[in-house]
Design an enzyme around this catalytic site. Sequence first.
Site, PDB file in Angstrom:
ATOM      1  N   THR A 241      33.229  62.499  76.617  1.00 55.92           N
ATOM      2  CA  THR A 241      32.658  61.265  76.272  1.00 55.92           C
ATOM      3  C   THR A 241      33.657  60.331  75.444  1.00 55.92           C
ATOM      4  OG1 THR A 241      30.948  60.103  75.121  1.00 55.92           O
ATOM      5  CG2 THR A 241      31.134  62.230  74.521  1.00 55.92           C
TER       6      THR A 241
ATOM      7  N   ASP B  45      32.579  58.411  73.416  1.00 53.25           N
ATOM      8  CA  ASP B  45      31.685  58.068  72.190  1.00 53.25           C
ATOM      9  C   ASP B  45      32.002  59.167  71.046  1.00 53.25           C
ATOM     10  OD1 ASP B  45      30.592  56.387  73.536  1.00 53.25           O
ATOM     11  OD2 ASP B  45      28.659  57.082  73.748  1.00 53.25           O
TER      12      ASP B  45
ATOM     13  N   MET C 238      32.496  50.111  72.049  1.00 52.32           N
ATOM     14  CA  MET C 238      31.140  51.203  72.641  1.00 52.32           C
ATOM     15  C   MET C 238      31.208  52.277  71.479  1.00 52.32           C
ATOM     16  SD  MET C 238      31.792  51.619  76.841  1.00 52.32           S
ATOM     17  CE  MET C 238      30.950  50.345  77.756  1.00 52.32           C
ATOM     18  N   GLY C 239      30.253  53.217  72.053  1.00 54.85           N
ATOM     19  CA  GLY C 239      30.163  54.109  71.248  1.00 54.85           C
ATOM     20  C   GLY C 239      28.274  54.354  70.905  1.00 54.85           C
TER      21      GLY C 239
ATOM     22  N   LEU D 152      36.768  48.082  79.914  1.00 60.65           N
ATOM     23  CA  LEU D 152      38.237  48.237  79.600  1.00 60.65           C
ATOM     24  C   LEU D 152      38.512  49.647  78.851  1.00 60.65           C
ATOM     25  CD1 LEU D 152      38.826  44.633  78.850  1.00 60.65           C
ATOM     26  CD2 LEU D 152      39.099  45.720  81.220  1.00 60.65           C
ATOM     27  N   GLN D 153      37.717  49.837  77.838  1.00 58.35           N
ATOM     28  CA  GLN D 153      38.234  50.780  76.832  1.00 58.35           C
ATOM     29  C   GLN D 153      38.000  52.107  77.186  1.00 58.35           C
ATOM     30  OE1 GLN D 153      35.139  50.606  73.578  1.00 58.35           O
ATOM     31  NE2 GLN D 153      34.443  49.160  75.044  1.00 58.35           N
ATOM     32  N   ARG D 154      37.126  52.279  78.370  1.00 58.94           N
ATOM     33  CA  ARG D 154      37.100  53.632  79.213  1.00 58.94           C
ATOM     34  C   ARG D 154      37.645  53.923  80.397  1.00 58.94           C
ATOM     35  NH1 ARG D 154      30.620  53.653  80.569  1.00 58.94           N
ATOM     36  NH2 ARG D 154      30.829  52.547  82.410  1.00 58.94           N
TER      37      ARG D 154
HETATM   38  O1  F6P Z   1      28.853  57.324  77.810  1.00 55.68           O
HETATM   39  C1  F6P Z   1      29.549  56.683  76.758  1.00 55.68           C
HETATM   40  C2  F6P Z   1      29.182  54.942  77.107  1.00 55.68           C
HETATM   41  O2  F6P Z   1      30.282  54.709  77.347  1.00 55.68           O
HETATM   42  C3  F6P Z   1      28.792  54.289  75.596  1.00 55.68           C
HETATM   43  O3  F6P Z   1      29.755  54.160  74.846  1.00 55.68           O
HETATM   44  C4  F6P Z   1      28.176  53.202  76.234  1.00 55.68           C
HETATM   45  O4  F6P Z   1      27.085  52.669  75.504  1.00 55.68           O
HETATM   46  C5  F6P Z   1      27.443  53.541  77.697  1.00 55.68           C
HETATM   47  O5  F6P Z   1      28.299  54.569  78.083  1.00 55.68           O
HETATM   48  C6  F6P Z   1      27.361  52.662  78.658  1.00 55.68           C
HETATM   49  O6  F6P Z   1      26.819  53.153  79.859  1.00 55.68           O
HETATM   50  P1  F6P Z   1      26.691  52.565  81.262  1.00 55.68           P
HETATM   51  O7  F6P Z   1      28.050  52.597  81.726  1.00 55.68           O
HETATM   52  O8  F6P Z   1      25.592  53.427  81.636  1.00 55.68           O
HETATM   53  O9  F6P Z   1      26.249  51.006  80.874  1.00 55.68           O
END
Ligand code: F6P
Length: 411
Positions: A140, A142, A186-187, A298-300
């Site tokens: 994750t 997070d 996010m987080g 973008l961050q993930r």
């Molecule tokens: O799984 C973590 C996360 O990236 C959180 O940081 C963020 O709040 C959430 O997922 C967003 O989820 P989704 O892609 O379901 O909108």
Amino acid sequence: MKNVIVGQSGGPTAVINSSLLGVYKTATDRGADIVYGMVHGIKGLLERDIVDLSQRFKNDLDNDLLKRTPSSFLGSCRYKLPDVKGNAEIYEKIFKILSDLEIYAFFYIGGNDSMDTIKKLTDYGAEIHSPIRFIGVPKTIDNDLAVTDHTPGFGSAAKYIAATTKEIIRDGLVYDYPVVSIIEVMGRNAGWLTAATALAKGEDCEGVDAIYLPEVVFDREKFLNFVGNLLKQNRSVVIAVSEGIKIADGRYVCELSEHVDYVDAFGHKQLAGTARYLAGEVAKTFGVKTRAIELSSLQRCASHIQSRVDVTEAYNAGGAAVKAAFEGLNGQVITLKRITDDPYMCITEPADVHFIANVEKKVPLEWITPDGANVKRELTRYIFPLIQGEIAPLWVNGLPRHIRLNVSTKK
Ligand code: F6P
């Protein structure tokens, strides 16, 4: 038959596919007959939507591309298994499918909600004396998983955020008039990722002016006073806020504006709009130019700036999960244990899923400054080793090359 199955669940990361590769390669090396992949996690499994991964990963190039491909190769889900009581038929169905496939071990790559799936399947399996082993692989951005020092996915997201923050800070100083930039990170309820904006500060960068984490109650008036004071001294103000900051009555700041009411199966509200709301308040109060920068997905998914440490650890966590299952463990999650900071050394260690599922690990309050508007050196020292090293994308025609599963993208 020694067949295994692997799934990916929850929000993706830039290195979740390295864990998939770690599971696939290690299982194959250790003699697994078929490595199945669940398409869209447990939800896909319930519909028997599975693929044979050996049909997909044919050579080393595929493996190299998989490591560099963001998002979850197999697709993901936000699906919460209901409690067994009153819903035994779902569990019977899952175990029937697993038995038809002659599954020896089940691997699930995900965060704390996904570890809930591992926990429930382990507990049900024990009740019916199933020989199947259930092992969780942590993931994750997070970084909010309990027991483990950190989670795969966090380091790469932190690297992207810190690098982007540096760029935003330079950009903010371009004009001779004031600009307030608010970066939303996010987080959810843990501020680890937002804290990564503190890494921007260095001999070539002024750093952000304030960082607001969800661990501290957000006070709108104090925030505006703070920005007002900064505007008296600085031309550019850059502030990082977590998407999950809340005011004293427990509402998310993003709920103060026109908010989106979407709630997922785990009961999580969609959090977005915090930066937009605060930028609006700043513009109204001070009449200055503002920018709301929501880093959002973008961050993930920034696999072009993966951390090498993160890629390696994600791969190792997948491999360690297979090793644990093949050595007879069940109901475990692979955790990362930091041995030393300098030089950075980290090992994998299995831990009981019951201590991990559904628990959120927050930033310790002693790592946040007393005014609640910044983080201390201990926190940046903790993050820095996790963003080290790079893995270059495989560039084709000027763009990073990815690999994808050829399944339907239709509803
Ligand atoms: O799984 C973590 C996360 O990236 C959180 O940081 C963020 O709040 C959430 O997922 C967003 O989820 P989704 O892609 O379901 O909108």
